[in-house]
Motif scaffolding. Structure first.
Motif, PDB file in Angstrom:
ATOM      1  N   GLY A 173      24.027  -0.505  33.382  1.00  0.00           N
ATOM      2  CA  GLY A 173      22.648  -0.679  33.847  1.00  0.00           C
ATOM      3  C   GLY A 173      22.510  -0.421  35.330  1.00  0.00           C
ATOM      4  N   LEU A 174      23.471  -0.925  36.108  1.00  0.00           N
ATOM      5  CA  LEU A 174      23.451  -0.656  37.550  1.00  0.00           C
ATOM      6  C   LEU A 174      23.627   0.832  37.830  1.00  0.00           C
ATOM      7  N   ALA A 175      24.471   1.496  37.023  1.00  0.00           N
ATOM      8  CA  ALA A 175      24.646   2.945  37.184  1.00  0.00           C
ATOM      9  C   ALA A 175      23.331   3.673  36.920  1.00  0.00           C
ATOM     10  N   PHE A 176      22.600   3.242  35.898  1.00  0.00           N
ATOM     11  CA  PHE A 176      21.321   3.886  35.606  1.00  0.00           C
ATOM     12  C   PHE A 176      20.296   3.618  36.709  1.00  0.00           C
ATOM     13  N   LEU A 177      20.337   2.443  37.310  1.00  0.00           N
ATOM     14  CA  LEU A 177      19.456   2.187  38.462  1.00  0.00           C
ATOM     15  C   LEU A 177      19.830   3.107  39.626  1.00  0.00           C
ATOM     16  N   ALA A 178      21.130   3.343  39.814  1.00  0.00           N
ATOM     17  CA  ALA A 178      21.579   4.293  40.850  1.00  0.00           C
ATOM     18  C   ALA A 178      21.106   5.703  40.519  1.00  0.00           C
ATOM     19  N   PHE A 179      21.135   6.068  39.220  1.00  0.00           N
ATOM     20  CA  PHE A 179      20.639   7.386  38.828  1.00  0.00           C
ATOM     21  C   PHE A 179      19.144   7.506  39.114  1.00  0.00           C
ATOM     22  N   ALA A 180      18.411   6.408  38.974  1.00  0.00           N
ATOM     23  CA  ALA A 180      16.975   6.426  39.288  1.00  0.00           C
ATOM     24  C   ALA A 180      16.762   6.728  40.772  1.00  0.00           C
ATOM     25  N   ILE A 181      17.550   6.077  41.610  1.00  0.00           N
ATOM     26  CA  ILE A 181      17.440   6.321  43.055  1.00  0.00           C
ATOM     27  C   ILE A 181      17.861   7.754  43.378  1.00  0.00           C
ATOM     28  N   TRP A 182      18.934   8.219  42.758  1.00  0.00           N
ATOM     29  CA  TRP A 182      19.414   9.585  42.954  1.00  0.00           C
ATOM     30  C   TRP A 182      18.317  10.583  42.573  1.00  0.00           C
ATOM     31  N   THR A 183      17.629  10.305  41.466  1.00  0.00           N
ATOM     32  CA  THR A 183      16.554  11.175  41.003  1.00  0.00           C
ATOM     33  C   THR A 183      15.399  11.183  41.991  1.00  0.00           C
ATOM     34  N   LEU A 184      15.048  10.014  42.532  1.00  0.00           N
ATOM     35  CA  LEU A 184      13.970   9.954  43.521  1.00  0.00           C
ATOM     36  C   LEU A 184      14.315  10.744  44.783  1.00  0.00           C
ATOM     37  N   ARG A 185      15.591  10.728  45.132  1.00  0.00           N
ATOM     38  CA  ARG A 185      16.053  11.458  46.310  1.00  0.00           C
ATOM     39  C   ARG A 185      15.816  12.951  46.146  1.00  0.00           C
ATOM     40  N   GLY A 186      15.918  13.423  44.919  1.00  0.00           N
ATOM     41  CA  GLY A 186      15.686  14.838  44.647  1.00  0.00           C
ATOM     42  C   GLY A 186      16.962  15.642  44.703  1.00  0.00           C
ATOM     43  N   ASP A 187      16.894  16.820  44.147  1.00  0.00           N
ATOM     44  CA  ASP A 187      18.043  17.710  44.076  1.00  0.00           C
ATOM     45  C   ASP A 187      17.503  19.125  44.178  1.00  0.00           C
ATOM     46  N   GLU A 188      17.888  19.833  45.221  1.00  0.00           N
ATOM     47  CA  GLU A 188      17.350  21.172  45.429  1.00  0.00           C
ATOM     48  C   GLU A 188      18.458  22.199  45.453  1.00  0.00           C
ATOM     49  N   LEU A 189      18.109  23.388  45.016  1.00  0.00           N
ATOM     50  CA  LEU A 189      19.009  24.520  45.055  1.00  0.00           C
ATOM     51  C   LEU A 189      18.889  25.151  46.433  1.00  0.00           C
ATOM     52  N   THR A 190      20.005  25.242  47.150  1.00  0.00           N
ATOM     53  CA  THR A 190      19.955  25.841  48.487  1.00  0.00           C
ATOM     54  C   THR A 190      19.764  27.346  48.362  1.00  0.00           C
ATOM     55  N   GLU A 191      19.340  27.958  49.428  1.00  0.00           N
ATOM     56  CA  GLU A 191      19.148  29.405  49.421  1.00  0.00           C
ATOM     57  C   GLU A 191      20.478  30.111  49.135  1.00  0.00           C
ATOM     58  N   GLU A 192      21.561  29.576  49.661  1.00  0.00           N
ATOM     59  CA  GLU A 192      22.880  30.170  49.428  1.00  0.00           C
ATOM     60  C   GLU A 192      23.244  30.117  47.937  1.00  0.00           C
ATOM     61  N   GLU A 193      22.981  28.972  47.284  1.00  0.00           N
ATOM     62  CA  GLU A 193      23.274  28.846  45.853  1.00  0.00           C
ATOM     63  C   GLU A 193      22.397  29.793  45.038  1.00  0.00           C
ATOM     64  N   ALA A 194      21.130  29.893  45.404  1.00  0.00           N
ATOM     65  CA  ALA A 194      20.231  30.807  44.699  1.00  0.00           C
ATOM     66  C   ALA A 194      20.675  32.248  44.883  1.00  0.00           C
ATOM     67  N   SER A 195      21.121  32.585  46.077  1.00  0.00           N
ATOM     68  CA  SER A 195      21.593  33.942  46.358  1.00  0.00           C
ATOM     69  C   SER A 195      22.833  34.260  45.537  1.00  0.00           C
ATOM     70  N   LYS A 196      23.763  33.312  45.430  1.00  0.00           N
ATOM     71  CA  LYS A 196      24.966  33.519  44.614  1.00  0.00           C
ATOM     72  C   LYS A 196      24.586  33.728  43.157  1.00  0.00           C
TER      73      LYS A 196
END
Length: 192
Positions: free
Chosen positions: A74-97
């Motif tokens: 349950g604590l791990a899932f709460l951490a995943f909620a915070i991780w999700t709120l933080r966001g996750d973006e593809l960098t230009e370098e990753e998109a270029s690759k």
């Protein structure tokens, strides 16, 4: 069947707004969608098989502490909620690759997804689910949930371009993770 349905739903939600969805859309601009989905499926199946092996082993080793495992999950899932709120973006370098990838499409996509998923929240969520649920159901369900979420991203990306409602997706996924986390903690403490 419960492990399959739960894992499909949890991993689908976990994948929403994830960097690998952006990778899927990027690869789909270069390769046939079918090849992209095959690469994603193979990579996800391999990573999630390792994840359920780790989770199932932990569940067996610490089975007598099921309440504590539920609280930790349950604590791990709460951490995943915070991780999700933080966001996750593809960098230009990753998109270029992703755009420059050479070689067979399935191999290029599969390799990229395999490496991107190592240590990702979907892998960790799969490990967490496998500590308490049937490993096979978690494996198949988590793989299906991720592939469906990435296929949806490719389809929506093709229709809407880059105007995806990222904030709504991010908050919705975070709320779902927080609810799963709260339920697991309540179960582990004997409140349910």
């Amino acid at each position: 069947m419960y492990a399959f349905l739960l894992s499909t739903a949890v991993i689908f939600v976990a994948e929403l707004g994830d960097k690998s969805q952006l990778m899927a859309m990027t690869f789909a601009t270069r390769y046939r969608v079918r090849d992209v989905l095959i690469g994603i499926t193979v990579a996800t199946a391999v990573v999630h098989l390792a994840s359920v092996a780790i989770g199932a082993a932990a569940g067996v080793a610490f089975g007598e502490y099921q309440g504590a495992i539920s609280v930790v999950a349950g604590l791990a899932f709460l951490a995943f909620a915070i991780w999700t709120l933080r966001g996750d973006e593809l960098t230009e370098e990753e998109a270029s690759k992703a755009r420059r990838s050479t070689g067979a499409a399935i191999l290029a996509v599969g390799t990229a997804f395999f490496l991107a998923e190592l240590g990702d929240k979907t892998m960790l969520a799969t490990v967490t689910l496998a500590t308490q649920e049937d490993w096979f159901g978690v494996w198949v369900g988590s793989t299906l949930g991720m592939v469906v979420a990435d296929a949806l991203a490719i389809g929506v990306g093709a229709v809407l371009g880059r105007r995806l409602p990222e904030r709504v997706i991010r908050y919705g996924a975070a709320i779902a993770f927080a609810l799963f986390g709260a339920l697991l903690i309540a179960e582990g403490l004997g409140l349910l």
